[in-house]
Design a protein around this motif. Structure first.
Motif, PDB file in Angstrom:
ATOM      1  N   HIS A  95      -7.000  -1.440   7.771  1.00 37.56           N
ATOM      2  CA  HIS A  95      -6.040  -0.634   8.548  1.00 37.56           C
ATOM      3  C   HIS A  95      -6.125   0.838   8.161  1.00 37.56           C
ATOM      4  CE1 HIS A  95      -4.331  -4.691   7.684  1.00 37.56           C
ATOM      5  NE2 HIS A  95      -4.096  -4.696   8.992  1.00 37.56           N
ATOM      6  N   GLU A 141      -2.898   5.787  15.861  1.00 39.70           N
ATOM      7  CA  GLU A 141      -3.754   6.075  14.705  1.00 39.70           C
ATOM      8  C   GLU A 141      -5.136   6.521  15.191  1.00 39.70           C
ATOM      9  OE1 GLU A 141      -2.258   3.302  11.071  1.00 39.70           O
ATOM     10  OE2 GLU A 141      -3.347   2.223  12.642  1.00 39.70           O
ATOM     11  N   ASP A 164      -4.227   1.104  15.098  1.00 43.02           N
ATOM     12  CA  ASP A 164      -3.265   1.196  16.200  1.00 43.02           C
ATOM     13  C   ASP A 164      -3.644   2.360  17.123  1.00 43.02           C
ATOM     14  OD1 ASP A 164      -1.961  -0.856  14.852  1.00 43.02           O
ATOM     15  OD2 ASP A 164      -0.510   0.479  13.898  1.00 43.02           O
ATOM     16  N   ASN A 170       0.255   5.714  10.394  1.00 43.54           N
ATOM     17  CA  ASN A 170       1.383   5.863  11.314  1.00 43.54           C
ATOM     18  C   ASN A 170       2.443   6.802  10.757  1.00 43.54           C
ATOM     19  OD1 ASN A 170       1.097   4.164  13.754  1.00 43.54           O
ATOM     20  ND2 ASN A 170       0.777   2.522  12.248  1.00 43.54           N
ATOM     21  N   ASP A 187      -7.366  -1.553  -0.537  1.00 40.43           N
ATOM     22  CA  ASP A 187      -6.484  -2.593   0.013  1.00 40.43           C
ATOM     23  C   ASP A 187      -7.305  -3.878   0.055  1.00 40.43           C
ATOM     24  OD1 ASP A 187      -5.010  -4.268   1.771  1.00 40.43           O
ATOM     25  OD2 ASP A 187      -4.173  -2.534   2.812  1.00 40.43           O
ATOM     26  N   ASP A 192      -7.063  -6.333   1.724  1.00 41.41           N
ATOM     27  CA  ASP A 192      -7.333  -6.840   3.077  1.00 41.41           C
ATOM     28  C   ASP A 192      -8.549  -6.184   3.729  1.00 41.41           C
ATOM     29  OD1 ASP A 192      -6.498  -4.500   4.542  1.00 41.41           O
ATOM     30  OD2 ASP A 192      -4.439  -5.217   4.632  1.00 41.41           O
ATOM     31  N   SER A 231       4.812   4.058  14.549  1.00 39.40           N
ATOM     32  CA  SER A 231       4.699   2.714  13.976  1.00 39.40           C
ATOM     33  C   SER A 231       5.367   1.655  14.851  1.00 39.40           C
ATOM     34  CB  SER A 231       5.348   2.696  12.593  1.00 39.40           C
ATOM     35  OG  SER A 231       5.414   1.377  12.107  1.00 39.40           O
ATOM     36  N   HIS A 269       0.793  -1.227   0.000  1.00 43.90           N
ATOM     37  CA  HIS A 269       0.000   0.000   0.000  1.00 43.90           C
ATOM     38  C   HIS A 269       0.829   1.283   0.000  1.00 43.90           C
ATOM     39  CE1 HIS A 269      -4.473   1.080   0.969  1.00 43.90           C
ATOM     40  NE2 HIS A 269      -4.016   1.725  -0.094  1.00 43.90           N
ATOM     41  N   ASP A 320      -3.410   2.924   8.046  1.00 40.61           N
ATOM     42  CA  ASP A 320      -2.171   3.316   7.339  1.00 40.61           C
ATOM     43  C   ASP A 320      -1.801   4.776   7.623  1.00 40.61           C
ATOM     44  OD1 ASP A 320      -2.240   0.728   6.442  1.00 40.61           O
ATOM     45  OD2 ASP A 320      -2.785   1.217   4.376  1.00 40.61           O
ATOM     46  N   THR A 322      -1.383  -8.958   5.628  1.00 41.68           N
ATOM     47  CA  THR A 322      -1.855  -8.595   6.971  1.00 41.68           C
ATOM     48  C   THR A 322      -3.377  -8.772   7.050  1.00 41.68           C
ATOM     49  OG1 THR A 322      -1.868  -6.260   6.258  1.00 41.68           O
ATOM     50  CG2 THR A 322       0.010  -6.976   7.563  1.00 41.68           C
ATOM     51  N   HIS A 324       4.177   0.721   4.400  1.00 41.25           N
ATOM     52  CA  HIS A 324       2.788   0.525   3.943  1.00 41.25           C
ATOM     53  C   HIS A 324       1.770   0.854   5.034  1.00 41.25           C
ATOM     54  CE1 HIS A 324       1.675  -3.921   5.160  1.00 41.25           C
ATOM     55  NE2 HIS A 324       2.326  -3.310   6.134  1.00 41.25           N
ATOM     56  N   GLY A 325       2.230   1.008   6.276  1.00 42.77           N
ATOM     57  CA  GLY A 325       1.351   1.479   7.350  1.00 42.77           C
ATOM     58  C   GLY A 325       1.401   2.988   7.541  1.00 42.77           C
ATOM     59  N   SER A 327       5.920  -1.312  13.474  1.00 42.31           N
ATOM     60  CA  SER A 327       6.569  -2.206  12.511  1.00 42.31           C
ATOM     61  C   SER A 327       7.700  -1.550  11.731  1.00 42.31           C
ATOM     62  CB  SER A 327       5.519  -2.718  11.514  1.00 42.31           C
ATOM     63  OG  SER A 327       5.005  -1.647  10.744  1.00 42.31           O
ATOM     64  N   GLU A 367      -1.907  -4.962  -2.230  1.00 42.94           N
ATOM     65  CA  GLU A 367      -1.690  -5.969  -1.185  1.00 42.94           C
ATOM     66  C   GLU A 367      -2.152  -7.372  -1.558  1.00 42.94           C
ATOM     67  OE1 GLU A 367       0.109  -5.469   1.583  1.00 42.94           O
ATOM     68  OE2 GLU A 367       0.195  -3.276   1.763  1.00 42.94           O
TER      69      GLU A 367
HETATM   70  N1  ARG Z   1      -0.801  -0.773  11.392  1.00 36.97           N
HETATM   71  C1  ARG Z   1       0.157  -1.772  11.033  1.00 36.97           C
HETATM   72  C2  ARG Z   1       1.513  -1.122  10.744  1.00 36.97           C
HETATM   73  O1  ARG Z   1       1.681   0.060  10.894  1.00 36.97           O
HETATM   74  C3  ARG Z   1      -0.316  -2.577   9.836  1.00 36.97           C
HETATM   75  C4  ARG Z   1      -0.430  -1.820   8.545  1.00 36.97           C
HETATM   76  C5  ARG Z   1      -0.944  -2.673   7.435  1.00 36.97           C
HETATM   77  N2  ARG Z   1      -1.019  -1.907   6.216  1.00 36.97           N
HETATM   78  C6  ARG Z   1      -1.385  -2.398   5.027  1.00 36.97           C
HETATM   79  N3  ARG Z   1      -1.347  -1.567   4.003  1.00 36.97           N
HETATM   80  N4  ARG Z   1      -1.769  -3.639   4.872  1.00 36.97           N
HETATM   81  O2  ARG Z   1       2.450  -1.797  10.374  1.00 36.97           O
END
Ligand code: ARG
Ligand code: MN
Ligand code: MN
Ligand code: MN
Length: 312
Positions: free
Chosen positions: A120, A180, A177, A124, A226, A228, A129, A95, A122, A240, A135-136, A131, A271
């Motif tokens: 999500h 977020e 999160d 952060n 996305d 997902d 973050s 993403h 996205d 994810t 992509h988040g 991770s 994704e």
């Molecule tokens: N919130 C988590 C992160 O910051 C997961 C993000 C997942 N994003 C996605 N585009 N699938 O890593």
């Protein structure tokens, strides 16, 4: 009825291998023929190529130099396709490609409204973050209100966070999160989670979202989809997954309703990871992607009309 298709075999915005194979897997599922069946003039611009520059890294932000080089090229490609008066379909990749497509769309059309359809947010920054995966982070990179929360990002100077967060609405959220959520509340971001889809139904949710981001019905619309956002039972091959998502029917209805505005000019489908799950899972996922894209480009479940000149 002109469409430009571009693939972005990019997977450095997260850590699982395979999502770079998404564009070709979706093509292989028959996307171009299905779109031609809708009477569209489809031009495939192929897959993006880019040269990562060596730039200094940033804390808790993986592969920034690849992200910046790829999304910069993608923004330019999007602008070129729009100059040829084509709607743009972008196949990801992860993403983080949304950074390039939305930047390009805003530069090409100015007044843009974005539906971010995702499990999500996205949203952060490198500071929030868990991770370090970009992509988040795309929504936080794209929006002007969030620009103060970033350090200087080497290689990203080309990117202007000129989109207001007021022009973005989320649909499908169910994995947000803590920080977020704080940002969503602080800025009053339009966000429809799965509980809103339960309460109001997908039809109402889409129209409430459009009213918020595009109250005068005059914006060029962008759906960043996305895969997902869909339930993993319907689209399992993604990095994810989160249980309890949109049905494919809800996803299709969402796209049909946005298509009906006549202002849907860009769709990202991201994704899809064909290296996750068995062959059946991959087929389900790529077929779902094709259905979502068809619905956003004018396919209707009532059956298409006979083209003018063929009746009587
Ligand atoms: N919130 C988590 C992160 O910051 C997961 C993000 C997942 N994003 C996605 N585009 N699938 O890593
Ligand atoms: Mn996403
Ligand atoms: Mn997601
Ligand atoms: Mn069928």
């Amino acid at each position: 009825n002109f469409v430009g298709l571009v693939g972005v075999p990019f997977e450095k915005g997260q850590k699982k291998e395979g999502v770079a194979l998404g564009p070709d897997a979706i093509r292989k599922a028959g996307l171009i023929d299905e779109l031609k069946n809708l009477g569209l003039d489809v031009k495939d611009y192929g897959n993006i190529k880019y040269e990562p520059e060596a730039v200094a890294g940033v804390d808790n932000m993986s592969h920034l130099s690849e992200v910046s080089a790829c999304t910069r090229e993608l923004s330019q490609t999007l602008q070129n396709i729009m100059k040829e008066q084509r709607k743009v379909v972008t196949l990801g990749g992860d993403h983080s490609v949304g950074i390039g497509t939305i930047d390009g769309h805003v530069r090409a059309k100015g007044n843009v409204g974005v539906l971010w359809v995702d499990a999500h947010a996205d949203l952060n920054t490198n500071k929030t973050s868990d991770s370090g995966n970009v992509h988040g982070m795309p929504v936080a990179l794209l929006t002007s209100e969030l620009s103060d929360y970033w350090p200087h990002l080497p290689g990203m100077d080309w990117q202007m966070p000129i989109l207001s967060i007021r022009n973005v609405a989320y649909i499908g959220l169910r994995s947000v999160d803590k920080y977020e959520r704080l940002v969503i509340e602080k800025f009053g971001i339009t966000a429809f989670g799965m509980e809103d889809v339960e309460r109001y139904g997908i039809h109402e949710v889409v129209h409430m979202a459009l009213k918020k981001i595009d109250p005068h019905a005059d914006k060029s619309l962008h759906v960043s989809f996305d895969i997902d956002s869909l339930d993993p039972l319907e689209a399992p091959s993604t990095g994810t997954p989160v249980r309890g998502g949109l049905s494919l029917r809800e996803g299709i209805h969402l796209m049909e309703e946005v298509y009906r505005t006549n202002r849907l000019n860009a769709i990202d489908l991201v994704e899809v990871n064909p290296q996750i799950g068995d062959e059946k899972s991959v087929d389900l996922t790529t077929e779902a992607a094709v259905h979502i894209l068809q619905a956003g480009l004018g396919y209707t479940r009532r059956g298409l009309k006979v083209p003018a000149g063929i009746t009587d």
